[in-house]
Design a protein around this motif. Sequence first.
Motif, PDB file in Angstrom:
ATOM      1  N   ARG A 120      -5.447   0.459   1.825  1.00  9.12           N
ATOM      2  CA  ARG A 120      -5.626   1.843   1.386  1.00  9.12           C
ATOM      3  C   ARG A 120      -6.455   2.581   2.433  1.00  9.12           C
ATOM      4  O   ARG A 120      -7.523   2.110   2.824  1.00  9.12           O
ATOM      5  CB  ARG A 120      -6.324   1.905   0.023  1.00  9.12           C
TER       6      ARG A 120
ATOM      7  N   GLY B 127       0.838  -1.189   0.000  1.00  4.47           N
ATOM      8  CA  GLY B 127       0.000   0.000   0.000  1.00  4.47           C
ATOM      9  C   GLY B 127       0.869   1.232   0.000  1.00  4.47           C
ATOM     10  O   GLY B 127       2.062   1.172   0.322  1.00  4.47           O
TER      11      GLY B 127
ATOM     12  N   ALA C  81      -1.001   4.363   4.252  1.00  2.23           N
ATOM     13  CA  ALA C  81      -2.099   3.394   4.172  1.00  2.23           C
ATOM     14  C   ALA C  81      -2.373   2.717   5.509  1.00  2.23           C
ATOM     15  O   ALA C  81      -3.446   2.161   5.726  1.00  2.23           O
ATOM     16  CB  ALA C  81      -1.799   2.344   3.112  1.00  2.23           C
TER      17      ALA C  81
END
Length: 257
Positions: A220, A35, A39
């Motif tokens: 995310r 990510g 994140a």
Amino acid sequence: MLEIKNLVKRYGKGAPVLKDLNLLVQGEQLMSIIGSSGAGKSTLLRCVNRLVEPTEGSITLNGTDITKLAAKDLRRARRRIGMVFQGFNLVDRLSVMENVQSGRLGYISTWAAITRRYPAADIERAFELMERVGIAQYADKRADELSGGERQRVGVVRALMQRPEILLADEPTASLDPKTSEQIMTLLRDLARELNLPVIINIHNVTEAKEFSDRIVGMRYGRIIFDDKPAALDAAQMDEIYAGTPSEDRQEIGAVA
């Protein structure tokens, strides 16, 4: 088995960094968390051993809820959780053997630690592990005399000296050149299988994650939006995981077919 339920982490009054996160990890697998920056990858990893305090939720390791432990019991629980750091976290003036033996500090007396009178069984175990990862010849060498790859191997052995039930690695290859990075990832993958040990890695390099992992988790904005085998990670899912990431920050991500 590691089971994370409804995990939330909030700093102050800001938006949560981790948002109602659920994750189950079991068996001899190497799992990579990917990510963009921010994140929540590192926060998630550090919540597992409570280097970061969760705001809500539970983190259970083989029947023990880590989030409910008071100081003394938490120290005992941390002995079961190995940690490999991006910056190695070695004591440069100490020898490789002395750094490795710091993984046993939760098990030996304060007097034995201060006088460096390590149990014979611990020394034997250290040599076995150092031989396994290729650094036994450096046992008496100062840590600051080693290369980056050698220093990271010391960090891996130090974590394994705890005889952990799970191994966490926070960007273990970020400070290494590409060849050495592959060697460290190969080592972690092989150790997971040899020791029947779950290994969780926070990593930016998706190419390495796909090559060496048994499972990839994509994050995310504090949520898990992908959790599957590496072969299932395609370009569309990459775009979703890294949507809005500046192009200059994506250079290290790697190509995904």
